[in-house]
Structure formats: structure tokens, C-alpha cells
Design a protein around this motif. Sequence first.
Motif, PDB file in Angstrom:
ATOM      1  N   THR A   1       0.841  -1.186   0.000  1.00  0.00           N
ATOM      2  CA  THR A   1       0.000   0.000   0.000  1.00  0.00           C
ATOM      3  C   THR A   1       0.878   1.238   0.000  1.00  0.00           C
ATOM      4  N   VAL A   2       0.288   2.367  -0.316  1.00  0.00           N
ATOM      5  CA  VAL A   2       1.003   3.644  -0.363  1.00  0.00           C
ATOM      6  C   VAL A   2       0.400   4.585   0.674  1.00  0.00           C
ATOM      7  N   ASN A   3       1.262   5.223   1.453  1.00  0.00           N
ATOM      8  CA  ASN A   3       0.824   6.176   2.479  1.00  0.00           C
ATOM      9  C   ASN A   3      -0.168   5.569   3.471  1.00  0.00           C
ATOM     10  N   HIS A   4       0.052   4.301   3.821  1.00  0.00           N
ATOM     11  CA  HIS A   4      -0.745   3.638   4.856  1.00  0.00           C
ATOM     12  C   HIS A   4      -2.233   3.498   4.494  1.00  0.00           C
ATOM     13  N   ALA A   5      -2.582   3.609   3.234  1.00  0.00           N
ATOM     14  CA  ALA A   5      -3.987   3.457   2.849  1.00  0.00           C
ATOM     15  C   ALA A   5      -4.494   2.082   3.251  1.00  0.00           C
ATOM     16  N   GLY A   6      -5.632   2.060   3.948  1.00  0.00           N
ATOM     17  CA  GLY A   6      -6.229   0.813   4.387  1.00  0.00           C
ATOM     18  C   GLY A   6      -5.955   0.467   5.832  1.00  0.00           C
ATOM     19  N   LEU A   7      -5.004   1.167   6.464  1.00  0.00           N
ATOM     20  CA  LEU A   7      -4.688   0.901   7.866  1.00  0.00           C
ATOM     21  C   LEU A   7      -5.422   1.876   8.776  1.00  0.00           C
ATOM     22  N   ASP A   8      -5.752   1.421   9.964  1.00  0.00           N
ATOM     23  CA  ASP A   8      -6.429   2.266  10.947  1.00  0.00           C
ATOM     24  C   ASP A   8      -5.454   2.687  12.033  1.00  0.00           C
ATOM     25  N   GLY A   9      -5.785   3.764  12.734  1.00  0.00           N
ATOM     26  CA  GLY A   9      -4.907   4.283  13.770  1.00  0.00           C
ATOM     27  C   GLY A   9      -4.755   3.378  14.971  1.00  0.00           C
ATOM     28  N   GLU A  10      -5.713   2.495  15.201  1.00  0.00           N
ATOM     29  CA  GLU A  10      -5.680   1.613  16.371  1.00  0.00           C
ATOM     30  C   GLU A  10      -4.911   0.316  16.113  1.00  0.00           C
ATOM     31  N   GLY A  11      -4.536   0.056  14.889  1.00  0.00           N
ATOM     32  CA  GLY A  11      -3.765  -1.145  14.582  1.00  0.00           C
ATOM     33  C   GLY A  11      -4.583  -2.407  14.435  1.00  0.00           C
ATOM     34  N   GLN A  12      -5.892  -2.267  14.276  1.00  0.00           N
ATOM     35  CA  GLN A  12      -6.749  -3.447  14.190  1.00  0.00           C
ATOM     36  C   GLN A  12      -6.510  -4.231  12.899  1.00  0.00           C
ATOM     37  N   VAL A  13      -6.316  -3.519  11.795  1.00  0.00           N
ATOM     38  CA  VAL A  13      -6.066  -4.208  10.518  1.00  0.00           C
ATOM     39  C   VAL A  13      -4.753  -4.980  10.584  1.00  0.00           C
ATOM     40  N   LEU A  14      -3.721  -4.355  11.141  1.00  0.00           N
ATOM     41  CA  LEU A  14      -2.442  -5.044  11.275  1.00  0.00           C
ATOM     42  C   LEU A  14      -2.566  -6.280  12.164  1.00  0.00           C
ATOM     43  N   GLU A  15      -3.365  -6.211  13.210  1.00  0.00           N
ATOM     44  CA  GLU A  15      -3.542  -7.366  14.094  1.00  0.00           C
ATOM     45  C   GLU A  15      -4.244  -8.512  13.364  1.00  0.00           C
ATOM     46  N   LEU A  16      -5.255  -8.179  12.576  1.00  0.00           N
ATOM     47  CA  LEU A  16      -5.945  -9.216  11.803  1.00  0.00           C
ATOM     48  C   LEU A  16      -5.012  -9.851  10.775  1.00  0.00           C
ATOM     49  N   LEU A  17      -4.140  -9.044  10.194  1.00  0.00           N
ATOM     50  CA  LEU A  17      -3.179  -9.588   9.235  1.00  0.00           C
ATOM     51  C   LEU A  17      -2.134 -10.446   9.946  1.00  0.00           C
ATOM     52  N   ARG A  18      -1.737 -10.025  11.143  1.00  0.00           N
ATOM     53  CA  ARG A  18      -0.763 -10.818  11.902  1.00  0.00           C
ATOM     54  C   ARG A  18      -1.314 -12.213  12.193  1.00  0.00           C
ATOM     55  N   ARG A  19      -2.568 -12.274  12.557  1.00  0.00           N
ATOM     56  CA  ARG A  19      -3.172 -13.574  12.856  1.00  0.00           C
ATOM     57  C   ARG A  19      -3.187 -14.481  11.627  1.00  0.00           C
ATOM     58  N   ARG A  20      -3.239 -13.870  10.463  1.00  0.00           N
ATOM     59  CA  ARG A  20      -3.239 -14.661   9.224  1.00  0.00           C
ATOM     60  C   ARG A  20      -1.818 -14.877   8.702  1.00  0.00           C
TER      61      ARG A  20
ATOM     62  N   GLU B   1       4.271  11.491   9.223  1.00  0.00           N
ATOM     63  CA  GLU B   1       3.644  11.973  10.456  1.00  0.00           C
ATOM     64  C   GLU B   1       2.141  12.201  10.284  1.00  0.00           C
ATOM     65  N   MET B   2       1.709  12.395   9.050  1.00  0.00           N
ATOM     66  CA  MET B   2       0.300  12.620   8.783  1.00  0.00           C
ATOM     67  C   MET B   2      -0.515  11.336   8.951  1.00  0.00           C
ATOM     68  N   TYR B   3       0.153  10.196   8.915  1.00  0.00           N
ATOM     69  CA  TYR B   3      -0.561   8.923   8.913  1.00  0.00           C
ATOM     70  C   TYR B   3      -0.178   8.017  10.088  1.00  0.00           C
ATOM     71  N   MET B   4       1.055   8.130  10.551  1.00  0.00           N
ATOM     72  CA  MET B   4       1.515   7.303  11.676  1.00  0.00           C
ATOM     73  C   MET B   4       1.552   8.181  12.923  1.00  0.00           C
ATOM     74  N   ARG B   5       0.587   8.014  13.779  1.00  0.00           N
ATOM     75  CA  ARG B   5       0.457   8.915  14.925  1.00  0.00           C
ATOM     76  C   ARG B   5       0.663   8.225  16.266  1.00  0.00           C
ATOM     77  N   GLY B   6       1.199   7.040  16.257  1.00  0.00           N
ATOM     78  CA  GLY B   6       1.418   6.343  17.500  1.00  0.00           C
ATOM     79  C   GLY B   6       2.303   5.132  17.300  1.00  0.00           C
ATOM     80  N   PRO B   7       2.658   4.455  18.377  1.00  0.00           N
ATOM     81  CA  PRO B   7       3.516   3.269  18.275  1.00  0.00           C
ATOM     82  C   PRO B   7       2.802   2.114  17.589  1.00  0.00           C
ATOM     83  N   VAL B   8       3.591   1.226  17.031  1.00  0.00           N
ATOM     84  CA  VAL B   8       3.082   0.037  16.352  1.00  0.00           C
ATOM     85  C   VAL B   8       3.341  -1.170  17.245  1.00  0.00           C
ATOM     86  N   SER B   9       2.398  -2.084  17.283  1.00  0.00           N
ATOM     87  CA  SER B   9       2.571  -3.294  18.078  1.00  0.00           C
ATOM     88  C   SER B   9       3.868  -4.000  17.677  1.00  0.00           C
ATOM     89  N   PRO B  10       4.664  -4.442  18.654  1.00  0.00           N
ATOM     90  CA  PRO B  10       5.962  -5.049  18.340  1.00  0.00           C
ATOM     91  C   PRO B  10       5.872  -6.321  17.508  1.00  0.00           C
TER      92      PRO B  10
END
Length: 387
Positions: free
Chosen positions: A65-84, A97-106
Motif C-alpha cells: 500500500t502507499v501512504n498507509h492506505a487501508g490501515l487504521d490508527g488503532e492497529g486493528q487491521v495489522l492485528e488481523l493480518l498478523r493472525r493470518r 507523520e500525517m498517517y503514523m500517529r502512534g507506536p506500532v505493536s511489536p
Amino acid sequence: MAQVHLSSPPYILLVEQDYFIIPELRRAMERLGVPHRRVVFRQSPDFLKELFEAVDSRRPDFILTVNHAGLDGEGQVLELLRRRGVPLASWFVDRHEMYMRGPVSPDALLAVFSWDPQAPKSIARTGVAYSGYLPLAADPECFRQPVEEVRCSGVGFVGSSWTGKVVDVLKAGRYGAELLRGFKPLAKKWLESPQTPVFRFLRGEKALYEIWKSLSDEARTLYIRLVQMEATRKHRVHFVRQLLPFRPVVVGDAYWRKTLAGLGEYEWMPRLSYREELPGFYGRNAVNFNVTSLQSYASVNQRVFDVPACGGFLLTDAGEALERLFDPGKEVVCYDRPEDVGPQVSRWLEDSAGRRKVVEAARHRILAEHTYEHRLAEIASVMRKVF
């Protein structure tokens, strides 16, 4: 063009959006024989449904993806992808900085690339599995030399005046009188020191800072963006004005006509189609002028690759990122200050043989190292090593 090969092409799920780089990536995949599927990004639950249906129907080696399109600020999409067990590569071609506003799950399976060579250190602090520099590139099938030699016709500039962007943010922000009075003085300070975060200048204005802090997260971010845009607008207009003694062709938004009115002779043209019209325009100008936006002061923009790729000569602003990609003086010609622009334009208008030599060297470097096939191969290599 130097051939780029992928020994074992990955299967990629591409998140599409209305952005110039997406068709380039898609064509690069096709030329490299990379199997892929596309999912169109939109602000709708249907997008996530379609995305995960695509993931579950055939597990991709990674999502791009480009510029984090499709990801949410809470990391829910990344968590669902991690499980898969599906990693995701995000390529920033704008301020992260416009798109990443917090830490990412390790344990998130996320790799982040940025067109800004200074960004990876900051991105790494968010906890991503990988962060790295990946500059823009050229699409050599779109931006290619014409079969017949094109007669040069002077100086050309392509770009937004940024006035409309400032107006749009002002409308969207609906800021009060104090914030409206404050953004231009802040822009002036940031213009003089773009390597300093706008936030530091804002924090120095105590009354303004307190008002800004009371805004929502979105409104605060938009205000910082407003300051950056206003500074870029002033910066770009100042440099383009240096071209007026040469009666340039200025291609861009209609605000240029008001901005340059009464300052000198020039020809204005409305925006040209990126793929159908710009290659021909770049190729016919003796000198194509480029000025990088202040938000991107540490990186290089698309014109640095596109103009030489289609046989056009480019005069651009100097910078460390440019020197990492090209040999200054041989493959690219630069200016440092506004007062350098006029003498440089005069010199190169009179040296057609010198222009051809620079263009040939730049184009050779681009085809050898700076195409979207090269960038896609780099992404694939990183994703294979990291995940």
C-alpha cells in the motif's frame, strides 16, 4: 534499460487508490511478471471485507500500500493480518507523520519505506519491523524519449502554486481569528528553517499554542499542514519568479495567473495529463525548472526522474538526497539560491550540446538504477528477508 529480474516473484495484494504512483507500480508488476491482485481502497467497511476476502482466498506473500492506505490508527487491521501471517509493506511518498500517529505493536508484520531519507530513523522509533529509504523512480515506458528529435522551445515549469491547497485547508479547518492571524508568521519562521519541526515554532507562541492544544487531533494536524503549505507556497512562488526574465511556460493551477500578474512575461497553461501530455512537454523545453516543496526538502520529487527519462533537461534545487541518486554536474544540474537561477538558466539555454550530454548521462543512470521495477524489486527483497 538494465534488466531487473525476480528469481521467485512474490504474489502481491496491491491496495489501489487514486494516486499517481499506483499505475506505475501496477505496470512494473506486469513487466516483472509478478502475480498480483488489486483491491481498491475506499472509506467503507466494504473495503476491509473485500481486502480480507482476497487474503483468505489466496494468501499473498505481502500486501503493498502507499501512504498507509487501508490501515487504521488503532492497529486493528495489522492485528488481523498478523493472525493470518500476512505482512504489509507501506511506501510513504508524503510525510509519514500525517498517517503514523502512534507506536506500532511489536509483533505487527509491518515494513515501512519512505521517499524521505531522513524519515526511517523516526519511523523506526514507532516499533515497525523494518523502516528504510526508498526514493521515487521513473516509468520508462511512459516517460521515454520520442522517436523523432523535438525542437526545444525555452523554459518550462510544471507545478502547483500551492495557493489552492492553502485555501482548501483554511476552509476545512474553520479556524478562529487567532489561529488565522498566526499561521503566516509561523510559515515565515518555518520557511527560514524547514529542518525544524513546525511544532517547535508553535510552542514558542504561548497564547497561540494553548489555542492549538484545545483543538481535536485532526484539526491540530491540519493546522501544522497549513503552516507547511503556506511556507511552501511562498518558497515556490519566489523561485518561479526568477524565471520571468526568460518568458517561461508555467503549467499548473489558475492561481498562478494572479500570483504572477504584473511581475513579468510568461505563458500560463492549465494542468497537463501526467502520462499523456507531460512527457511531450518536458521533452520540448530547452530547460525544465524544478523546485522541491519544503515538506520534501530532504528528498527528491517525481520530476527529477521523469524529465530526464523522456529526454528533457532539468535544472533543480541541490540537496543531499539528490547527490545520493545522481552525480551533480554530470547527471544533474542544480542551483542553491534564488539568485543562482537566472545565471544557470542563461548558461544552459546557450549550451545545447552540454544539455544533451547531461540528459544522456541522467537517463542512463535512471534506466540502470531508478525505475519502478528497481523499487518493486527492492520492496520484494526486503519483505522476503524480514518476513
